[in-house]
Design an enzyme around this catalytic site. Sequence first.
Site, short mmCIF file in Angstrom:
data_model
loop_
_atom_site.label_atom_id
_atom_site.label_comp_id
_atom_site.label_asym_id
_atom_site.label_seq_id
_atom_site.Cartn_x
_atom_site.Cartn_y
_atom_site.Cartn_z
N ASP A 33 0.97 -1.27 -0.01
CA ASP A 33 0.00 0.03 -0.04
C ASP A 33 1.12 1.23 -0.20
O ASP A 33 1.97 1.19 0.85
CB ASP A 33 -0.80 -0.02 1.39
CG ASP A 33 -2.00 0.99 1.08
OD1 ASP A 33 -3.12 0.53 1.04
OD2 ASP A 33 -1.94 2.33 1.15
N ILE A 34 0.46 2.20 -0.67
CA ILE A 34 1.17 3.44 -1.05
C ILE A 34 1.40 4.44 0.42
O ILE A 34 2.29 4.90 0.54
CB ILE A 34 0.98 4.38 -2.15
CG1 ILE A 34 1.82 5.20 -2.68
CG2 ILE A 34 -0.46 5.17 -1.89
CD1 ILE A 34 1.58 5.56 -4.17
N ASN A 91 -12.97 -3.48 2.53
CA ASN A 91 -13.78 -2.47 2.44
C ASN A 91 -14.77 -2.39 1.46
O ASN A 91 -14.11 -2.34 0.13
CB ASN A 91 -13.09 -0.91 2.55
CG ASN A 91 -12.40 -0.61 4.03
OD1 ASN A 91 -12.87 -0.98 5.03
ND2 ASN A 91 -11.42 0.05 3.83
N GLU A 99 -12.45 3.36 -0.91
CA GLU A 99 -11.84 4.42 -1.92
C GLU A 99 -11.62 4.17 -3.29
O GLU A 99 -11.94 4.81 -4.22
CB GLU A 99 -10.47 5.00 -0.94
CG GLU A 99 -9.82 6.13 -1.74
CD GLU A 99 -8.38 6.15 -1.09
OE1 GLU A 99 -7.35 6.28 -1.88
OE2 GLU A 99 -8.38 5.99 0.24
N VAL A 100 -11.00 2.94 -3.25
CA VAL A 100 -10.97 2.48 -4.85
C VAL A 100 -11.80 1.35 -5.24
O VAL A 100 -11.92 0.40 -4.43
CB VAL A 100 -9.39 1.88 -5.01
CG1 VAL A 100 -9.16 1.58 -6.19
CG2 VAL A 100 -8.37 3.06 -4.54
N HIS A 104 -10.57 -5.36 -3.25
CA HIS A 104 -9.18 -5.53 -2.82
C HIS A 104 -9.16 -6.18 -1.32
O HIS A 104 -10.11 -5.43 -0.46
CB HIS A 104 -8.07 -4.22 -2.78
CG HIS A 104 -8.77 -2.98 -2.49
ND1 HIS A 104 -9.80 -2.14 -3.09
CD2 HIS A 104 -8.65 -2.19 -1.20
CE1 HIS A 104 -9.94 -1.26 -2.34
NE2 HIS A 104 -9.61 -1.31 -1.26
N HIS A 106 -6.82 -5.90 2.20
CA HIS A 106 -5.68 -5.46 2.86
C HIS A 106 -5.13 -6.65 3.61
O HIS A 106 -5.94 -7.22 4.45
CB HIS A 106 -6.24 -4.17 3.88
CG HIS A 106 -6.87 -3.06 3.06
ND1 HIS A 106 -6.00 -1.91 2.80
CD2 HIS A 106 -7.99 -2.94 2.70
CE1 HIS A 106 -6.83 -1.09 2.33
NE2 HIS A 106 -7.91 -1.56 2.18
P1 5GP Z 1 -9.99 1.31 0.49
O1 5GP Z 1 -10.32 2.46 1.50
O2 5GP Z 1 -10.38 1.44 -0.78
O3 5GP Z 1 -10.30 0.11 1.08
O4 5GP Z 1 -8.35 1.34 0.33
C1 5GP Z 1 -7.72 1.83 -0.87
C2 5GP Z 1 -6.10 1.81 -0.60
O5 5GP Z 1 -5.64 1.96 -1.77
C3 5GP Z 1 -5.50 2.72 0.53
O6 5GP Z 1 -5.06 2.16 1.64
C4 5GP Z 1 -4.64 3.70 -0.32
O7 5GP Z 1 -3.48 3.99 0.63
C5 5GP Z 1 -4.35 2.67 -1.38
N1 5GP Z 1 -3.72 3.27 -2.68
C6 5GP Z 1 -4.33 4.18 -3.25
N2 5GP Z 1 -3.82 4.48 -4.37
C7 5GP Z 1 -2.63 3.64 -4.40
C8 5GP Z 1 -1.58 3.64 -5.49
O8 5GP Z 1 -1.49 4.46 -6.37
N3 5GP Z 1 -0.80 2.84 -5.16
C9 5GP Z 1 -0.88 1.79 -3.86
N4 5GP Z 1 0.15 0.84 -3.84
N5 5GP Z 1 -1.74 1.93 -2.87
C10 5GP Z 1 -2.91 2.84 -3.40
#
Ligand code: 5GP
Length: 121
Positions: A33-34, A91, A99-100, A104, A106
């Site tokens: 994760d970034i 999530n 968010e994405v 996915h 984690h």
């Molecule tokens: P969500 O809230 O959708 O479960 O988590 C999305 C995750 O994607 C976040 O923890 C965020 O830091 C990670 N993320 C967003 N953009 C990028 C990216 O460009 N590269 C990587 N490696 N992680 C990302």
Amino acid sequence: MAYDDSNIFAKILRGEIPCNKVYEDDYALAFHDIRPLAPVHVLVIPKGRYISLDDMCADAEPAFVGGFFRAVAETARVLGVVGSGYRILANNGEHAHQEVLHFHVHVFAGRPLGGMLKAAG
Ligand code: 5GP
């Protein structure tokens, strides 16, 4: 809701954006994760156009769903965190703050992770 091919994880899958890869097979890609929230924070994404767990389970073959979750377990093995323990979390949707919009999982590890959620108010 339709899958949007312009989401960031779709771009990573297509190789248009780099990632720090941990594991890859026919079903999944795992990468760091970034913005890590733990010493180990890795994302495992399916190689398919799925927004959520619900979406993947509705549209993918059972063998794909099984292969994906096997890849999550394999990712933890590759990371060397099976013995110490780890947490997986996905999530899904608005209340979970997804968010994405590409499904996915984690993988968190590397220190004691504490309790799960605060008691609901
Ligand atoms: P969500 O809230 O959708 O479960 O988590 C999305 C995750 O994607 C976040 O923890 C965020 O830091 C990670 N993320 C967003 N953009 C990028 C990216 O460009 N590269 C990587 N490696 N992680 C990302």
